[in-house]
Design an enzyme around this catalytic site. Structure first.
Site: not given
Length: 256
Positions: A40, A66-67, A160, A164, A195
């Site tokens: 993360d 950091d992806v 978003y 996706k 979440t």
């Protein structure tokens, strides 16, 4: 009785947030015998999740990542292969949500932020994992977290949904490239799950989300473990004939 992913090495991104999908997935894989590396951008949060898992006498470590950084991906994968000799499972879970109507002043900036994490991050992670799995002759499994927003429209979520939806078709395309290498690539499409990200979405877009929750056929929000159990199946050898598929876990919402 042998656990379902016994001895497999699993990388799960976005593991700091609790309640969150990454934390639940990491815990579920560890319960079934995986050696879990969870990453993360929040190292303290990731370590707290790993410590929670280790407190159950399970195998988990935390790594800062950091992806959206190619350097971070190269380093994380190289270290995993160096330390463990292999990578069997990658769960591209890390993602961000930016709620904005299409004509909002901040809509384009939100799209760019999400593109870097939700698309480029998944692409770089998938690419790095495929290279590592091919080199190690691993029968690997890559699971990319998309969303029901990658299947149907949601008000206030154009950017978003765009990211996706891209994850869904990226997954299918890579699955065709890697099937002969025994590397399976599938996507999971959660509905509205309880979440921290969902809480933030509810706060920003309460009217829309209230209507969505009321329309869920099973009558409740999903729990992170609902997604974790689906990921566990895809990571295990039980799913040996499953690749290029999309798994919808949404309480029946998109069946309507």
């Amino acid at each position: 009785m042998t656990r379902r992913v016994e001895g497999k090495v699993a990388l799960v991104t976005g593991g700091a947030s609790r309640p969150g999908l990454g934390a639940a997935i990491a815990e579920r894989l560890a319960e079934e015998g995986a050696r879990v590396i969870l990453t993360d951008i929040d190292p303290a949060g990731a370590e707290a999740t790993a410590a929670m898992i280790r407190a159950k006498n399970l195998d988990a470590i935390a790594v800062e990542q950091d992806v959206s950084s190619q350097t971070d991906w190269d380093t994380v994968i190289a270290n995993i292969v160096g330390d463990y000799g292999r990578l069997d499972i990658l769960v591209n879970n890390a993602g961000i949500l930016d709620v904005a109507d299409i004509d909002a002043d901040n809509a384009l900036a939100g799209l760019k932020r999400q593109y870097a994490v939700n698309i480029e991050g998944v692409f770089m992670g998938t690419q790095a994992a495929v290279r590592a799995m091919r080199t190690g002759s691993v029968h690997g499994s890559i699971i990319n977290l998309s969303s029901v927003a990658g299947l149907v429209g949601f008000r206030g979520s154009a950017s978003y949904a765009a990211t996706k939806g891209a994850v869904k078709l990226m997954t299918k395309s890579v699955a065709l490239e890697t099937a002969a290498d025994n590397i399976r690539v599938n996507s999971v499409h959660p509905g509205i799950i309880r979440t921290n990200m969902a809480k933030e979405g509810l706060a920003d877009n309460a009217d829309n989300y209230s209507a969505i929750e009321a329309a869920i056929p099973v009558g409740r929000l999903g729990e992170p473990v609902d997604i974790a159990n689906c990921v566990l199946f895809l990571a295990s050898d039980e799913a040996a004939y499953v690749t290029g598929a999309e798994f919808v876990v949404d309480g029946g919402y998109t069946a309507q």
